[in-house]
Design an enzyme around this catalytic site. Structure first.
Site, PDB file in Angstrom:
ATOM      1  N   ASP A   1      13.647 -24.639   5.609  1.00 23.37           N
ATOM      2  CA  ASP A   1      12.493 -23.918   6.128  1.00 23.37           C
ATOM      3  C   ASP A   1      12.236 -24.440   7.541  1.00 23.37           C
ATOM      4  OD1 ASP A   1       9.958 -22.396   6.027  1.00 23.37           O
ATOM      5  OD2 ASP A   1       9.034 -24.376   5.913  1.00 23.37           O
TER       6      ASP A   1
ATOM      7  N   ASP B   1       8.441 -27.033   2.343  1.00 19.21           N
ATOM      8  CA  ASP B   1       7.191 -27.792   2.304  1.00 19.21           C
ATOM      9  C   ASP B   1       6.068 -27.082   1.567  1.00 19.21           C
ATOM     10  OD1 ASP B   1       5.144 -26.873   5.031  1.00 19.21           O
ATOM     11  OD2 ASP B   1       7.006 -25.869   4.509  1.00 19.21           O
TER      12      ASP B   1
END
Length: 220
Positions: free
Chosen positions: A7, A169
């Site tokens: 990400d 996250d």
């Protein structure tokens, strides 16, 4: 080929300062002043533009979802014009990427940031060429947590989706990996580390120094 997909916002880089600045420019344009601040709202910033606008408008009266939708294009424009004044890569991020590549892993990016903005940001940070793929929110008809978003990032990196994992996250990253049937590694150094652990990913890391060992255990 074994593949690690990252990400972007809140994982590879702390983009919250520039994102909040873009949202606040929208609020100022409406005469509302700066409704968000980095210290308290970084976690929301890393969930995207609409989340920031929604939070800001919740702090004043007279604004609803229609205004969020109207302001969103202005936020994207403001962000594109000043995308890298405050953004920093997290410590050890690129060292971990280089280690992975030296050990024969493919690496790529799967982000829910629009592809053009993600490309611009990574170029401005000088690290775009270190990643074999970059799939953004508008690259495909679907986005995370749809597993095809992850799979496409793996394929474009030259990897095997069955030998991949996702480093992220948020719950979106965890859900993407579960939908794809692959492990997730969530970082704890962004906003809300306790929330990250509560998501029960296959692993968490407190620093990118730990990533190589975790990856080798999860996908070899």
């Amino acid at each position: 080929m074994r593949t690690v997909i990252f990400d972007l916002d809140g994982t590879l880089a702390d983009t919250s300062g520039d994102l909040i600045a873009a949202a606040n420019s929208c609020f100022r344009g409406l005469g509302l002043g700066d409704l968000l601040n980095v210290e308290h709202d970084a976690g929301t910033a890393l969930r995207g533009g609409r989340a920031m606008l929604t939070l800001g408008f919740s702090r004043v009266e007279g604004f609803d979802q229609d205004e969020v939708d109207r302001q969103y294009p202005f936020l994207l424009n403001a962000y594109a014009e000043d995308i890298n004044s405050h953004t920093v890569l997290y410590p050890g991020a690129m060292e971990a990427v280089e280690q992975l590549k030296s050990l024969g892993y493919a690496v790529g990016i799967a982000t829910n940031k629009p592809e053009g903005l993600a490309e611009t940001l990574m170029q401005s940070l000088g690290v775009r060429n270190e990643f074999a793929s970059l799939v953004g929110a508008d690259t495909l008809p679907v986005r995370k947590p749809d597993p095809e978003h992850h799979f496409e990032a793996v394929r474009r990196a030259g990897g095997d989706p069955l030998q991949s994992l996702l480093v992220g996250d948020t719950a979106t990253d965890r859900d993407t990996s579960r939908n794809a049937g692959v492990p997730s590694v969530l970082v704890t150094f962004g906003p809300g580390p306790d929330d990250v652990r509560a998501l029960e990913p296959e692993a968490t890391i407190d620093h990118f120094d730990e990533l190589i060992g975790v990856v080798s255990k999860l996908i070899g």
